[in-house]
Write a protein that holds these residues in place. Structure first.
Motif, PDB file in Angstrom:
ATOM      1  N   VAL A  94       0.842  -1.200   0.000  1.00  0.00           N
ATOM      2  CA  VAL A  94       0.000   0.000   0.000  1.00  0.00           C
ATOM      3  C   VAL A  94       0.878   1.252   0.000  1.00  0.00           C
ATOM      4  O   VAL A  94       0.616   2.218  -0.727  1.00  0.00           O
ATOM      5  CB  VAL A  94      -0.963  -0.014   1.214  1.00  0.00           C
ATOM      6  CG1 VAL A  94      -1.607   1.351   1.418  1.00  0.00           C
ATOM      7  CG2 VAL A  94      -2.020  -1.097   1.036  1.00  0.00           C
ATOM      8  N   THR A  95       1.949   1.230   0.799  1.00  0.00           N
ATOM      9  CA  THR A  95       2.841   2.396   0.864  1.00  0.00           C
ATOM     10  C   THR A  95       3.522   2.643  -0.476  1.00  0.00           C
ATOM     11  O   THR A  95       3.562   3.775  -0.964  1.00  0.00           O
ATOM     12  CB  THR A  95       3.907   2.187   1.962  1.00  0.00           C
ATOM     13  OG1 THR A  95       3.239   1.955   3.207  1.00  0.00           O
ATOM     14  CG2 THR A  95       4.802   3.411   2.092  1.00  0.00           C
ATOM     15  N   PHE A  96       4.068   1.570  -1.090  1.00  0.00           N
ATOM     16  CA  PHE A  96       4.731   1.743  -2.391  1.00  0.00           C
ATOM     17  C   PHE A  96       3.745   2.222  -3.451  1.00  0.00           C
ATOM     18  O   PHE A  96       4.059   3.125  -4.231  1.00  0.00           O
ATOM     19  CB  PHE A  96       5.382   0.425  -2.847  1.00  0.00           C
ATOM     20  CG  PHE A  96       6.745   0.209  -2.265  1.00  0.00           C
ATOM     21  CD1 PHE A  96       7.823   1.001  -2.671  1.00  0.00           C
ATOM     22  CD2 PHE A  96       6.977  -0.772  -1.310  1.00  0.00           C
ATOM     23  CE1 PHE A  96       9.092   0.814  -2.136  1.00  0.00           C
ATOM     24  CE2 PHE A  96       8.241  -0.964  -0.772  1.00  0.00           C
ATOM     25  CZ  PHE A  96       9.303  -0.173  -1.182  1.00  0.00           C
ATOM     26  N   LEU A  97       2.560   1.630  -3.463  1.00  0.00           N
ATOM     27  CA  LEU A  97       1.578   2.035  -4.469  1.00  0.00           C
ATOM     28  C   LEU A  97       1.152   3.491  -4.222  1.00  0.00           C
ATOM     29  O   LEU A  97       1.015   4.276  -5.168  1.00  0.00           O
ATOM     30  CB  LEU A  97       0.363   1.093  -4.437  1.00  0.00           C
ATOM     31  CG  LEU A  97      -0.692   1.313  -5.522  1.00  0.00           C
ATOM     32  CD1 LEU A  97      -0.075   1.302  -6.914  1.00  0.00           C
ATOM     33  CD2 LEU A  97      -1.787   0.251  -5.430  1.00  0.00           C
ATOM     34  N   GLY A  98       0.993   3.850  -2.952  1.00  0.00           N
ATOM     35  CA  GLY A  98       0.651   5.233  -2.614  1.00  0.00           C
ATOM     36  C   GLY A  98       1.731   6.199  -3.073  1.00  0.00           C
ATOM     37  O   GLY A  98       1.446   7.283  -3.597  1.00  0.00           O
ATOM     38  N   ALA A  99       2.994   5.791  -2.897  1.00  0.00           N
ATOM     39  CA  ALA A  99       4.099   6.637  -3.366  1.00  0.00           C
ATOM     40  C   ALA A  99       4.035   6.788  -4.882  1.00  0.00           C
ATOM     41  O   ALA A  99       4.227   7.879  -5.434  1.00  0.00           O
ATOM     42  CB  ALA A  99       5.436   6.029  -2.950  1.00  0.00           C
TER      43      ALA A  99
ATOM     44  N   GLY B 116       1.352   9.150  -5.666  1.00  0.00           N
ATOM     45  CA  GLY B 116       1.822  10.505  -5.348  1.00  0.00           C
ATOM     46  C   GLY B 116       2.669  11.069  -6.476  1.00  0.00           C
ATOM     47  O   GLY B 116       2.553  12.245  -6.843  1.00  0.00           O
ATOM     48  N   ASN B 117       3.539  10.209  -7.055  1.00  0.00           N
ATOM     49  CA  ASN B 117       4.360  10.652  -8.189  1.00  0.00           C
ATOM     50  C   ASN B 117       3.480  11.085  -9.361  1.00  0.00           C
ATOM     51  O   ASN B 117       3.742  12.104 -10.008  1.00  0.00           O
ATOM     52  CB  ASN B 117       5.291   9.522  -8.652  1.00  0.00           C
ATOM     53  CG  ASN B 117       6.393   9.235  -7.647  1.00  0.00           C
ATOM     54  OD1 ASN B 117       6.691  10.069  -6.794  1.00  0.00           O
ATOM     55  ND2 ASN B 117       6.991   8.062  -7.741  1.00  0.00           N
TER      56      ASN B 117
ATOM     57  N   ALA C  33      -0.916   7.985  -0.605  1.00  0.00           N
ATOM     58  CA  ALA C  33      -0.720   8.922  -1.721  1.00  0.00           C
ATOM     59  C   ALA C  33      -0.590  10.341  -1.187  1.00  0.00           C
ATOM     60  O   ALA C  33       0.262  11.118  -1.638  1.00  0.00           O
ATOM     61  CB  ALA C  33      -1.884   8.819  -2.708  1.00  0.00           C
ATOM     62  N   ARG C  34      -1.427  10.678  -0.206  1.00  0.00           N
ATOM     63  CA  ARG C  34      -1.371  12.019   0.383  1.00  0.00           C
ATOM     64  C   ARG C  34       0.011  12.299   0.964  1.00  0.00           C
ATOM     65  O   ARG C  34       0.578  13.370   0.768  1.00  0.00           O
ATOM     66  CB  ARG C  34      -2.440  12.165   1.478  1.00  0.00           C
ATOM     67  CG  ARG C  34      -2.595  13.588   2.016  1.00  0.00           C
ATOM     68  CD  ARG C  34      -3.397  13.646   3.304  1.00  0.00           C
ATOM     69  NE  ARG C  34      -2.771  12.927   4.405  1.00  0.00           N
ATOM     70  CZ  ARG C  34      -1.705  13.355   5.094  1.00  0.00           C
ATOM     71  NH1 ARG C  34      -1.147  14.501   4.805  1.00  0.00           N
ATOM     72  NH2 ARG C  34      -1.202  12.618   6.068  1.00  0.00           N
TER      73      ARG C  34
ATOM     74  N   TYR D  91      -2.638  17.205  -4.526  1.00  0.00           N
ATOM     75  CA  TYR D  91      -3.353  16.095  -3.887  1.00  0.00           C
ATOM     76  C   TYR D  91      -4.780  16.529  -3.536  1.00  0.00           C
ATOM     77  O   TYR D  91      -5.741  15.781  -3.751  1.00  0.00           O
ATOM     78  CB  TYR D  91      -2.641  15.604  -2.611  1.00  0.00           C
ATOM     79  CG  TYR D  91      -3.422  14.488  -1.954  1.00  0.00           C
ATOM     80  CD1 TYR D  91      -3.327  13.184  -2.445  1.00  0.00           C
ATOM     81  CD2 TYR D  91      -4.314  14.754  -0.916  1.00  0.00           C
ATOM     82  CE1 TYR D  91      -4.088  12.159  -1.893  1.00  0.00           C
ATOM     83  CE2 TYR D  91      -5.086  13.739  -0.365  1.00  0.00           C
ATOM     84  CZ  TYR D  91      -4.967  12.443  -0.854  1.00  0.00           C
ATOM     85  OH  TYR D  91      -5.731  11.446  -0.322  1.00  0.00           O
ATOM     86  N   GLY D  92      -4.909  17.751  -3.037  1.00  0.00           N
ATOM     87  CA  GLY D  92      -6.228  18.245  -2.646  1.00  0.00           C
ATOM     88  C   GLY D  92      -7.162  18.439  -3.834  1.00  0.00           C
ATOM     89  O   GLY D  92      -8.374  18.551  -3.658  1.00  0.00           O
TER      90      GLY D  92
END
Ligand SMILES: [Zn+2]
Length: 392
Positions: free
Chosen positions: A313-318, A321-322, A354-355, A363-364
């Protein structure tokens, strides 16, 4: 006397107006001439002329009437679903699927051919596609003169050009001229693109991306890719390989990826990468079938399983985010079979990750949603390549 370039301009303008009205009717559903004048910004006279032509050609048809305040009832117009047909082809790891759609994207016929693992010779795939085209045309009772074309979603990178060339490592395809192979058996217009991109386009037209002008469809399966849409057009780059999001680096010097590089996003969040990390953490992968194994891992309550899922989840969120920082999308749609499996259980955590990895402002201004069409939308998406060209 009118010079050449000016004549072209007038013709272009007329064609442009047709395209504008067709798109409005295709994506906006039935509308009256008055509504079309309002929604397209074209003059009432232009709308009247062009819709007259389109009606005479059978491209659009009348679709009932609506009351108007005080005046005569207004006639609704819509695209004639039977004006033309499109075939969509999904060339997958385990099958070649050929589906015939009318212009309303209702499936009219379908043919499926199983592919054995490691048997993906281009000639074999081309034979299946050609056989499938014959089968669906016969089954739907549609003559080839009513076909607008065939869209084909394939794995790997499609280098667009006069004769598109496909590079698909997982299939052992190096510079495969699929169109030339198919030309030996069909005269229909052919449109070839990466299967993830076609699935992304299906989500954009008919799924969770509907109505977004700036969007990214992030597709996570065994592989990982993205369909980036800027101002309603898929961004392809110089030769069509743009969107290889799975091979952007998220850990310098990290895990070995299928592409040969180290630390790619795909090596962490692609199904193969997730299951590989789980095995390395001492977990037991439940099945040889990736989908079964990933579903089991997501249900597994052991500390090792929970940690691997949390990291995923963290890697996918990163990665998301990119995408947010690079493209400023108004919407991100997470799809692909593995993305849907993960997202259905962990969407809130994914948004939060992602946030943490995106700038606050973009992001917002975006939303992260799950795909609505499921992983089987490759053929539908491939057919949209044909319809897209028709609407132009
Ligand atoms: Zn890679």
């Amino acid at each position: 006397m009118m010079s050449g370039p000016q004549r072209r301009t007038v013709r272009d303008l007329r064609r442009g107006n047709r395209a504008v009205l067709l798109r409005a009717l295709y994506f906006g559903g039935p509308a009256s001439r008055q509504e079309l004048t309002g929604s397209t910004g074209l003059s009432a006279a232009t709308v009247s002329n062009v819709t007259g032509d389109l009606l005479a050609e059978g491209v659009i048809v009348e679709a009932g009437q609506v009351e108007s305040d005080g005046g005569r009832p207004r006639v609704l117009l819509r695209v004639n679903p039977e004006h033309g047909y499109a075939i969509g082809v999904d060339v997958g790891e385990t099958h070649v699927r050929v589906e015939l759609f009318d212009l309303a994207m209702t499936e009219r016929a379908k043919a499926d051919y199983a592919l054995r693992p490691a048997r993906h010779e281009a000639e074999l795939v081309a034979r299946h596609i050609l056989a499938g085209i014959d089968v669906v045309l016969a089954e739907a009772g549609v003559g080839s003169e009513r076909m607008l074309g065939v869209g084909i979603g394939v794995p790997g990178i499609v280098e667009q050009g006069p004769g598109p060339v496909i590079h698909a490592q997982t299939f052992g395809w190096e510079s495969v001229p699929l169109e030339a192979l198919l030309r030996q058996g069909t005269d229909l217009p052919l449109f070839i693109d990466n299967g993830a991109k076609t699935m992304g386009q299906a989500e954009l037209w008919f799924g969770a991306g509907r109505g977004a002008r700036h969007a990214v469809v992030a597709l996570v399966g065994s592989g990982v890719g993205a369909n980036i849409v800027t101002d309603s057009d898929t961004y392809r780059g110089a030769t069509g390989s743009a969107g290889e999001w799975g091979h952007t680096t998220v850990a310098v010097g990290g895990r070995r990826c299928r592409c040969g590089s180290l630390g790619c996003l795909e090596a962490y969040v692609g199904a193969e990468g997730v299951l590989g990390r789980y095995a390395e953490a001492g977990g037991t992968v439940a099945s040889d079938d990736e989908q079964t194994a990933l579903a089991a891992l997501l249900e597994d309550d052991s500390p090792a399983a929970r940690r691997v899922v949390e990291e995923t989840v963290t890697f996918l969120g990163a990665g998301l985010g990119n995408l947010i920082n690079l493209f400023n999308p108004e919407r991100i749609v997470v799809g692909g079979w593995a993305g849907l499996l993960l997202g259905r259980r962990h969407l809130a955590a994914l948004r939060e990750a992602a946030r943490r990895h995106a700038l606050a402002l973009p992001y917002g201004q975006t939303t992260i949603e799950l795909g609505e069409l499921g992983p089987d939308a490759v053929a539908l998406g491939a057919a949209t390549l044909v319809v897209e060209s028709f609407l132009r």
